[in-house]
Write an enzyme that holds these catalytic residues in place. Sequence first.
Site, PDB file in Angstrom:
ATOM      1  N   TRP A 119      -7.384  12.114 -37.913  1.00  0.00           N
ATOM      2  CA  TRP A 119      -8.694  12.484 -38.463  1.00  0.00           C
ATOM      3  C   TRP A 119      -9.325  11.113 -37.852  1.00  0.00           C
ATOM      4  O   TRP A 119      -9.172  10.316 -38.676  1.00  0.00           O
ATOM      5  CB  TRP A 119      -8.745  12.850 -39.504  1.00  0.00           C
ATOM      6  N   LYS A 163      -7.975  17.692 -44.955  1.00  0.00           N
ATOM      7  CA  LYS A 163      -7.806  18.123 -46.361  1.00  0.00           C
ATOM      8  C   LYS A 163      -7.851  16.948 -47.327  1.00  0.00           C
ATOM      9  O   LYS A 163      -8.343  17.218 -48.388  1.00  0.00           O
ATOM     10  CB  LYS A 163      -6.248  18.577 -46.280  1.00  0.00           C
ATOM     11  N   GLU A 201     -18.083  25.797 -44.881  1.00  0.00           N
ATOM     12  CA  GLU A 201     -16.974  25.117 -44.244  1.00  0.00           C
ATOM     13  C   GLU A 201     -16.212  25.935 -43.452  1.00  0.00           C
ATOM     14  O   GLU A 201     -15.718  25.477 -42.416  1.00  0.00           O
ATOM     15  CB  GLU A 201     -16.191  24.176 -45.305  1.00  0.00           C
ATOM     16  N   LYS A 237     -17.923  27.101 -49.617  1.00  0.00           N
ATOM     17  CA  LYS A 237     -16.740  27.664 -49.039  1.00  0.00           C
ATOM     18  C   LYS A 237     -17.334  28.456 -47.757  1.00  0.00           C
ATOM     19  O   LYS A 237     -16.633  28.313 -46.638  1.00  0.00           O
ATOM     20  CB  LYS A 237     -16.204  29.091 -49.913  1.00  0.00           C
ATOM     21  N   CYS A 270      -5.274  12.000 -41.920  1.00  0.00           N
ATOM     22  CA  CYS A 270      -4.243  11.588 -41.054  1.00  0.00           C
ATOM     23  C   CYS A 270      -3.209  11.876 -41.881  1.00  0.00           C
ATOM     24  O   CYS A 270      -2.653  11.546 -42.939  1.00  0.00           O
ATOM     25  CB  CYS A 270      -4.246  10.310 -40.539  1.00  0.00           C
ATOM     26  N   ARG A 277      -4.285  17.579 -42.624  1.00  0.00           N
ATOM     27  CA  ARG A 277      -4.830  16.226 -42.896  1.00  0.00           C
ATOM     28  C   ARG A 277      -5.670  15.737 -41.902  1.00  0.00           C
ATOM     29  O   ARG A 277      -6.393  14.681 -42.233  1.00  0.00           O
ATOM     30  CB  ARG A 277      -3.817  15.280 -43.346  1.00  0.00           C
ATOM     31  N   GLU A 334     -20.231  26.424 -55.178  1.00  0.00           N
ATOM     32  CA  GLU A 334     -18.840  26.577 -54.572  1.00  0.00           C
ATOM     33  C   GLU A 334     -18.653  27.705 -53.736  1.00  0.00           C
ATOM     34  O   GLU A 334     -18.361  27.494 -52.364  1.00  0.00           O
ATOM     35  CB  GLU A 334     -17.735  26.502 -55.823  1.00  0.00           C
ATOM     36  N   HIS A 369     -40.634  27.139 -56.273  1.00  0.00           N
ATOM     37  CA  HIS A 369     -40.759  25.871 -56.469  1.00  0.00           C
ATOM     38  C   HIS A 369     -40.788  25.337 -54.902  1.00  0.00           C
ATOM     39  O   HIS A 369     -41.003  24.363 -54.710  1.00  0.00           O
ATOM     40  CB  HIS A 369     -40.331  24.794 -57.499  1.00  0.00           C
ATOM     41  N   ASN A 412      -2.597   5.344 -41.509  1.00  0.00           N
ATOM     42  CA  ASN A 412      -3.477   6.222 -42.335  1.00  0.00           C
ATOM     43  C   ASN A 412      -4.506   5.278 -43.159  1.00  0.00           C
ATOM     44  O   ASN A 412      -3.773   4.375 -43.719  1.00  0.00           O
ATOM     45  CB  ASN A 412      -2.707   7.152 -42.958  1.00  0.00           C
ATOM     46  N   GLY A 413      -5.730   5.335 -42.943  1.00  0.00           N
ATOM     47  CA  GLY A 413      -6.579   4.366 -43.906  1.00  0.00           C
ATOM     48  C   GLY A 413      -7.569   3.864 -42.928  1.00  0.00           C
ATOM     49  O   GLY A 413      -7.636   4.128 -41.717  1.00  0.00           O
TER      50      GLY A 413
HETATM   51  C1  F6R Z   1     -13.525  22.007 -49.942  1.00  0.00           C
HETATM   52  C2  F6R Z   1     -12.569  21.167 -50.308  1.00  0.00           C
HETATM   53  C3  F6R Z   1     -13.185  19.552 -50.550  1.00  0.00           C
HETATM   54  C4  F6R Z   1     -12.525  19.071 -51.790  1.00  0.00           C
HETATM   55  C5  F6R Z   1     -13.049  17.523 -51.683  1.00  0.00           C
HETATM   56  C6  F6R Z   1     -12.137  16.855 -52.922  1.00  0.00           C
HETATM   57  O1  F6R Z   1     -13.084  23.401 -49.737  1.00  0.00           O
HETATM   58  O2  F6R Z   1     -11.531  21.131 -50.472  1.00  0.00           O
HETATM   59  O3  F6R Z   1     -14.637  19.704 -51.070  1.00  0.00           O
HETATM   60  O4  F6R Z   1     -12.564  19.624 -52.884  1.00  0.00           O
HETATM   61  O5  F6R Z   1     -12.916  17.061 -50.496  1.00  0.00           O
HETATM   62  O6  F6R Z   1     -10.789  16.863 -52.740  1.00  0.00           O
HETATM   63  P1  F6R Z   1      -9.612  16.552 -53.739  1.00  0.00           P
HETATM   64  O7  F6R Z   1      -9.831  17.779 -54.783  1.00  0.00           O
HETATM   65  O8  F6R Z   1      -8.419  16.475 -53.047  1.00  0.00           O
HETATM   66  O9  F6R Z   1     -10.234  15.367 -54.449  1.00  0.00           O
END
Ligand code: F6R
Length: 605
Positions: free
Chosen positions: A74, A600, A484, A481, A2, A27, A477, A500, A98-99
């Site tokens: 969110w 984010k 998502e 990517k 949020c 966010r 990773e 396996h 937010n929270g």
């Molecule tokens: C994926 C991504 C998330 C963050 C995770 C941790 O692209 O960005 O997996 O890496 O939510 O977020 P931070 O780094 O802000 O603690």
Amino acid sequence: MCGIIGYTGKGRAEKIMLDALELLEYRGYDSAGIALLKGGSAQIVKGTGRVRDLRKLCADQKPEGTCGIGHTRWATHGGVCDANAHPHRFGHITLIHNGIIENYRELTEKYGLEGRLKSETDSEVAAAVLEHFYTGDPYSAIRRTVLKLKGTFALAIMFDDQPDKIFAVRNVSPIVAAVTPGGAILSSDVAAIVPYTAVYFVLPEFHVACLKPDGIEMYDLSGDREEIEWLKVDWDVTRSGKGGYPFYMEKEIMEQPQVIEETIRPRIKDNMPDFSSEGIPDKVFSACQRICVIACGTAMHAGLVGKSLIQAMIGIHVDVVMASEFMYNDPVVDKDTLVIAISQSGETIDTLEALKFARKCGSPSISIVNVKGASIARESEYVIYTNAGPEIAVASTKAYTTQLAVLYLVTARMAVARGLWGSEKIRNFIKELLRVPEVMKKILDTKDEIHRLAGTILNARDVFMIGRGLDYSILLEGSLKLKEVSYIHSEAYASGELKHGTIALITEDTPVIAVVTQEKLKSKELSNIREVQSRGARVLLLIKENETLDEGEKWSCIYRLPQMEDPFMVMPASIVLQLIAYYVSLDKGLDVDKPRNLAKVVTVE
Ligand code: F6R
């Protein structure tokens, strides 16, 4: 999660807030709303959808004012519907949150709110409790309310009879605020503030800020006025736009050579890794008997690369623990365990809670954080900031590679502190690290070729990614990517594990991305690739440019990575995988920067 915004001043609050909400939309983006305080009441415009939908609502309803609060949501409590969108209003109170207020049910019962609430949110309950305690003194109402709340919150509040004032208070969830030439502004993060000023402050937990058109006052919960500790944004504010790219994700991928340079250069003195500016004594690196990395998602994947580097080069045991699981696995950390918390936002609640726990156990701690002054940075004993600048795309790219860059430096400093490497070895390691930006540029110059390769998986339903050792860490990773941003199901497998079980899923034409960058693993990795090829898999191979492959081997798709020393091949390989994910998403016509269901900054457990 949020985004929250508040503004009071001489400007048009509705315009300032809509612009700010667009910058905060990463966010959370399932609903948005604003409220303007005017003539002893508040006008609210809100609804489901993006900020662009809110703009349309505002164009119809024409809210106007110079003092207001806004929110992009969110959903946590209550589904995505107009009533659950913020701001919420109860009696004389208008509020955004937010929270998560964990004890909202108890509070609903205690204050007889059943049947009196218009939404299903915990946030409206907080507004109702404020109304219950409000008798004309905002500070007293806020103090009494906050003492009743359990959970995390960043609240921005307007009282009908307090014209031109916005009050803010928080626990865990972030709030930053600033004085601008035209008024005062608050937000969940500096992204929304930098268009107006580079000077801001982080509201300390359980403190109340009062924003007025001519400034900001801050009080502790007992009502004593406190000095504000001002900070300065130290990244180039012009970097915060899209810079001509269609999406932030592309812009942020392209920025990597520069931000890696900016992350490593200030920490190299006389060709030696140096954390004296961070005030980290060598004892921190030499005294620990083991290391525990805590992080989530992409940041955790950076930790896995760090583990491989540190274990191989320093010879001490490293655990990488998913922060969200940390507390449930009876963690064993103590004064001999160096805890490294990695986080782009510095606000991820799971990482923050795990860090707090480790500190209580007496562990020394270093955090690797991108956002200055964030909670995780403040909670840890030492902090190393990645100089990635603002990362706006939900999918993390430049934050990840700058985290890796810091981990290379940490590895090297650890070697110095423990007297493990001779000066020549250290200088060579640093020299190779300094080559990373130039190697990355080389790859970015081939983005059209990578775009073409991405086309080979555009219509895939599943993509498998295989590799061993460091290559496997990179693929974890790469796979995240792709999932998502493109919504293609993808899994990374340690290639030795395939037989396996998972190899049962490989059939004619199954797309497989294989990464082979580690000399010591090459022959085993190539055998594993042959195993999937002989079951019909279509393999896209990422391999070093100088590597020879058997004549007669058929490679329909191959990308040659510029040569680096093996431990550094993570960097070039990662950037190729980021670009593949980006182009697949772009060519599918998806909203690359805001993948569905995501946000984010993850400030809920
Ligand atoms: C994926 C991504 C998330 C963050 C995770 C941790 O692209 O960005 O997996 O890496 O939510 O977020 P931070 O780094 O802000 O603690």
